[in-house]
Design a protein around this motif. Sequence first.
Motif, PDB file in Angstrom:
ATOM      1  N   ARG A 183       0.735  -1.096   0.094  1.00 46.12           N
ATOM      2  CA  ARG A 183       0.093   0.006   0.061  1.00 46.12           C
ATOM      3  C   ARG A 183       0.887   1.231   0.072  1.00 46.12           C
ATOM      4  O   ARG A 183       0.363   2.528  -0.147  1.00 46.12           O
ATOM      5  CB  ARG A 183      -1.001   0.022   1.256  1.00 46.12           C
ATOM      6  CG  ARG A 183      -2.129  -1.149   1.037  1.00 46.12           C
ATOM      7  CD  ARG A 183      -2.534  -1.396   2.453  1.00 46.12           C
ATOM      8  NE  ARG A 183      -1.879  -1.767   3.510  1.00 46.12           N
ATOM      9  CZ  ARG A 183      -2.190  -1.808   4.815  1.00 46.12           C
ATOM     10  NH1 ARG A 183      -3.282  -1.509   5.227  1.00 46.12           N
ATOM     11  NH2 ARG A 183      -1.353  -2.303   5.562  1.00 46.12           N
ATOM     12  N   ILE A 184       2.093   1.226  -0.049  1.00 51.11           N
ATOM     13  CA  ILE A 184       2.968   2.371   0.074  1.00 51.11           C
ATOM     14  C   ILE A 184       3.963   2.150  -1.186  1.00 51.11           C
ATOM     15  O   ILE A 184       4.801   0.944  -1.204  1.00 51.11           O
ATOM     16  CB  ILE A 184       3.656   2.312   1.411  1.00 51.11           C
ATOM     17  CG1 ILE A 184       2.873   2.739   2.528  1.00 51.11           C
ATOM     18  CG2 ILE A 184       4.920   3.467   1.325  1.00 51.11           C
ATOM     19  CD1 ILE A 184       3.491   2.344   4.080  1.00 51.11           C
ATOM     20  N   MET A 185       3.955   3.271  -1.947  1.00 50.38           N
ATOM     21  CA  MET A 185       5.015   3.306  -3.228  1.00 50.38           C
ATOM     22  C   MET A 185       5.916   4.213  -2.974  1.00 50.38           C
ATOM     23  O   MET A 185       5.634   5.308  -2.648  1.00 50.38           O
ATOM     24  CB  MET A 185       4.499   3.280  -4.485  1.00 50.38           C
ATOM     25  CG  MET A 185       5.249   3.063  -5.590  1.00 50.38           C
ATOM     26  SD  MET A 185       4.329   2.910  -7.207  1.00 50.38           S
ATOM     27  CE  MET A 185       3.912   4.806  -7.567  1.00 50.38           C
ATOM     28  N   VAL A 186       7.250   4.089  -3.104  1.00 51.50           N
ATOM     29  CA  VAL A 186       8.286   5.078  -2.829  1.00 51.50           C
ATOM     30  C   VAL A 186       9.137   5.395  -4.423  1.00 51.50           C
ATOM     31  O   VAL A 186       9.607   4.380  -5.005  1.00 51.50           O
ATOM     32  CB  VAL A 186       9.268   4.629  -1.855  1.00 51.50           C
ATOM     33  CG1 VAL A 186      10.532   5.497  -1.951  1.00 51.50           C
ATOM     34  CG2 VAL A 186       8.665   4.444  -0.682  1.00 51.50           C
ATOM     35  N   LEU A 187       8.888   6.749  -4.735  1.00 53.75           N
ATOM     36  CA  LEU A 187       9.661   7.082  -5.957  1.00 53.75           C
ATOM     37  C   LEU A 187      11.116   7.413  -5.539  1.00 53.75           C
ATOM     38  O   LEU A 187      11.241   8.446  -4.663  1.00 53.75           O
ATOM     39  CB  LEU A 187       9.102   8.035  -6.519  1.00 53.75           C
ATOM     40  CG  LEU A 187       7.601   7.960  -7.108  1.00 53.75           C
ATOM     41  CD1 LEU A 187       6.875   9.206  -7.584  1.00 53.75           C
ATOM     42  CD2 LEU A 187       7.618   6.878  -8.343  1.00 53.75           C
ATOM     43  N   LYS A 235      -5.114  -5.061  -3.636  1.00 50.14           N
ATOM     44  CA  LYS A 235      -4.318  -4.382  -2.719  1.00 50.14           C
ATOM     45  C   LYS A 235      -3.982  -2.955  -3.727  1.00 50.14           C
ATOM     46  O   LYS A 235      -2.833  -3.155  -4.293  1.00 50.14           O
ATOM     47  CB  LYS A 235      -3.405  -5.288  -2.535  1.00 50.14           C
ATOM     48  CG  LYS A 235      -3.798  -6.611  -1.593  1.00 50.14           C
ATOM     49  CD  LYS A 235      -4.517  -5.981  -0.294  1.00 50.14           C
ATOM     50  CE  LYS A 235      -4.900  -7.404   0.629  1.00 50.14           C
ATOM     51  NZ  LYS A 235      -5.888  -6.952   1.623  1.00 50.14           N
ATOM     52  N   LYS A 236      -4.524  -1.960  -3.423  1.00 46.68           N
ATOM     53  CA  LYS A 236      -4.079  -0.801  -4.203  1.00 46.68           C
ATOM     54  C   LYS A 236      -3.262   0.075  -3.259  1.00 46.68           C
ATOM     55  O   LYS A 236      -3.007  -0.034  -2.256  1.00 46.68           O
ATOM     56  CB  LYS A 236      -5.405   0.225  -4.572  1.00 46.68           C
ATOM     57  CG  LYS A 236      -6.696  -0.567  -5.254  1.00 46.68           C
ATOM     58  CD  LYS A 236      -6.244  -0.927  -6.413  1.00 46.68           C
ATOM     59  CE  LYS A 236      -7.581  -1.471  -7.217  1.00 46.68           C
ATOM     60  NZ  LYS A 236      -7.116  -1.854  -8.573  1.00 46.68           N
ATOM     61  N   VAL A 237      -2.529   0.811  -3.916  1.00 46.75           N
ATOM     62  CA  VAL A 237      -1.386   1.629  -3.137  1.00 46.75           C
ATOM     63  C   VAL A 237      -2.427   2.825  -2.830  1.00 46.75           C
ATOM     64  O   VAL A 237      -2.987   3.614  -3.562  1.00 46.75           O
ATOM     65  CB  VAL A 237      -0.511   2.295  -4.350  1.00 46.75           C
ATOM     66  CG1 VAL A 237       0.480   3.262  -3.753  1.00 46.75           C
ATOM     67  CG2 VAL A 237       0.494   1.255  -4.856  1.00 46.75           C
TER      68      VAL A 237
END
Length: 351
Positions: A241-245, A267-269
């Motif tokens: 659920r957490i995306m890091v650029l 399971k969406k970000v």
Amino acid sequence: MAESASKRLKTDGGITIGTHNGHFHADEALAVYMLRQLPTYADAALVRTRDPALLATCHTVVDVGGEYDAAANRYDHHQRTFATTFPGRPTKLSSAGLVYLHFGRSLVAQKLQKPEDSDEVGLLWNKIYESFVEALDAHDNGISAYDAKGLEAAGLEKRFSEGGFTLGAMVGRLNPNWNDPVPSDPQEAQAAEDERFVAASARIGEEFTRDLEYYAQAWLPAREIVRQAYQKRLEYDPEGRIMVLEGQSVPWKDHLYTLEEQEGTDKKVLYVLYAEKPVPDAKWRIQAVPVTKDSFQSRKPLPEPWRGARDEQLDGITGIPGGVFIHASGFIGGNKTFEGAKAMAVKALTL
């Protein structure tokens, strides 16, 4: 008007584009602009007339003539039987959509310096139609973005005026007003009208070019960066659920939605983390993913007690040091460090 148009027609064998005279619209203004970006039409003359005899002498005719025949370079959409749409889209084409349908790949390939049949060209060809050209097709064909009966049944009304500043209106306002003075000489009057059309074509073309350049130079290169971040999301949350650029922020929304759709996951970000600047000591942002790209509604806004707080006050509320701010709507916030922003995201998932 036919006589003055005839006098403007080149007789040196060069290519001439024909369109109608009179009140002009965004679709033919963009159609003419797009054609003139291609080498074949770079020096093309323009004739604005409704005289069939003059139109017959033109190499290419758009938005007039009652004929759609790509082999003959005729691109009108006003025929009763016309129902052509862009692949995968429901909106009936205007002259802008017709020209883009047949020449858009060439325009994109020219910008990317890639073959027309490459995946990148195909991706942008579709994207730019959906993001820009389709709105002009709908406007010219009188197609609303929302179903009028559905809105009425739901009792929905606009809360405020948007100023009427659509792409179509942007061109339409360059037409003369009803009470503007008109030269008495027909040839001078037509020349003045043509001058306004050329200005309108350049204006809508400028916006089209900006859109093309953005998607070619910023949006497309971001696709791989977002894909890599999406693949690593389980490192920050077991449910992804957490995306890091990493490095810096890039245009991520379109690519994220596409990746989620392709994977078919439930399971969406919910939160995307990125540095404000590509420097080692940059502050970090935490942004809630919107329900749709243009929505003001987030999938999971940052916790309500955090909203509107800043600095030490925010630290006291969250229990996480380094807080910078949380927007009053909860769609975005910031922390002085990556670790702080990550801790905020992890805690927000539980609240």
